[in-house]
Design a protein around this motif. Structure first.
Motif, mmCIF file in Angstrom:
data_model
loop_
_atom_site.group_PDB
_atom_site.id
_atom_site.type_symbol
_atom_site.label_atom_id
_atom_site.label_comp_id
_atom_site.label_asym_id
_atom_site.label_seq_id
_atom_site.Cartn_x
_atom_site.Cartn_y
_atom_site.Cartn_z
ATOM 1 N N GLY A 178 -33.888 30.417 8.180
ATOM 2 C CA GLY A 178 -33.645 31.455 9.178
ATOM 3 C C GLY A 178 -32.372 32.227 8.875
ATOM 4 N N HIS A 199 -26.598 38.638 10.483
ATOM 5 C CA HIS A 199 -27.367 39.875 10.510
ATOM 6 C C HIS A 199 -27.372 40.423 9.087
ATOM 7 C CE1 HIS A 199 -29.048 43.662 11.904
ATOM 8 N NE2 HIS A 199 -28.168 44.253 11.112
ATOM 9 N N ILE A 205 -32.799 42.361 9.793
ATOM 10 C CA ILE A 205 -32.977 41.011 10.327
ATOM 11 C C ILE A 205 -31.749 40.640 11.161
ATOM 12 C CG2 ILE A 205 -33.449 38.600 9.755
ATOM 13 C CD1 ILE A 205 -35.610 40.577 8.693
ATOM 14 N N ARG A 237 -29.179 38.234 13.310
ATOM 15 C CA ARG A 237 -28.696 36.849 13.217
ATOM 16 C C ARG A 237 -29.504 35.963 14.170
ATOM 17 N NH1 ARG A 237 -22.919 34.421 15.075
ATOM 18 N NH2 ARG A 237 -23.178 32.440 13.997
ATOM 19 N N THR A 286 -32.563 34.839 13.635
ATOM 20 C CA THR A 286 -34.012 35.006 13.489
ATOM 21 C C THR A 286 -34.572 33.845 12.664
ATOM 22 O OG1 THR A 286 -33.729 37.409 13.513
ATOM 23 C CG2 THR A 286 -35.832 36.574 12.704
ATOM 24 N N GLU A 291 -37.258 31.654 10.285
ATOM 25 C CA GLU A 291 -37.931 32.110 9.071
ATOM 26 C C GLU A 291 -39.291 32.746 9.351
ATOM 27 O OE1 GLU A 291 -38.174 28.785 6.358
ATOM 28 O OE2 GLU A 291 -39.967 28.008 7.307
ATOM 29 N N ALA A 336 -40.191 34.430 11.982
ATOM 30 C CA ALA A 336 -39.939 35.758 12.554
ATOM 31 C C ALA A 336 -39.421 36.716 11.486
ATOM 32 C CB ALA A 336 -38.970 35.653 13.725
ATOM 33 N N VAL A 337 -38.675 36.205 10.504
ATOM 34 C CA VAL A 337 -38.245 37.049 9.369
ATOM 35 C C VAL A 337 -39.491 37.553 8.639
ATOM 36 C CG1 VAL A 337 -37.045 37.082 7.146
ATOM 37 C CG2 VAL A 337 -35.994 35.915 9.098
ATOM 38 N N ARG A 348 -41.193 40.284 10.608
ATOM 39 C CA ARG A 348 -40.490 41.572 10.497
ATOM 40 C C ARG A 348 -40.797 42.255 9.168
ATOM 41 N NH1 ARG A 348 -36.259 43.121 13.718
ATOM 42 N NH2 ARG A 348 -35.933 41.782 15.520
ATOM 43 N N THR A 366 -31.186 32.861 4.383
ATOM 44 C CA THR A 366 -32.588 33.197 4.141
ATOM 45 C C THR A 366 -32.805 33.492 2.660
ATOM 46 O OG1 THR A 366 -32.806 34.123 6.356
ATOM 47 C CG2 THR A 366 -34.451 34.786 4.758
#
Length: 131
Positions: free
Chosen positions: A40, A44, A65, A67, A69, A71, A73-74, A77, A124
């Motif tokens: 994650g 940011h 992305i 801060r 978030t 993995e 949800a990354v 996005r 990440t």
């Protein structure tokens, strides 16, 4: 002789069909990319990809992305930005197992490629592979 000829012709036809199916399967494999996210966002940042068709850079695709978030949800996005930037009728963009983004060609034979340009998101990791 007629029977042997038919038998040989049948074997030749089977070999031809099988080789065509193998070539099609290999060609289909060339039109699938996997982007895998690990970890994650501890900060940011931005993940930016270059998208190429037939060796020519077409566009860059940035994903902001925030801060914290996770993995999965990354990956969502990134999928959202790819869907926004790439022609829907030419590319299918799906999630697999939550943290993998799969991009496939939809009915065209253009060679395409993704490259990671920049990842400023701490914690990440982004891996890109042609499947």
């Amino acid at each position: 002789m007629g029977r042997d000829f038919r038998r040989l012709a049948s074997l030749a036809l089977i070999a031809w069909i099988t080789s065509g199916a193998t070539a099609w399967a290999a060609d289909a494999t060339l039109h699938l990319w996997r982007i895998e996210i690990t970890g994650g966002a501890d900060s940011h940042g931005e993940i930016v990809f270059s998208f190429f068709e037939d060796g020519v850079e077409i566009t860059q695709i940035p994903a902001a992305i925030p801060r914290g978030t996770p993995e999965n949800a990354v990956a969502r996005r990134i999928r959202k930005e790819m869907r926004r930037m790439l022609p829907k009728e030419q590319y299918g963009i799906e999630l697999k197992s939550g943290e993998k983004v799969l991009i496939s060609a939809q009915g065209h034979t253009k060679d395409f490629e993704f490259r990671l340009v920049r990842n400023t998101v701490q914690g990440t990791t982004v891996s890109i592979a042609r499947e």
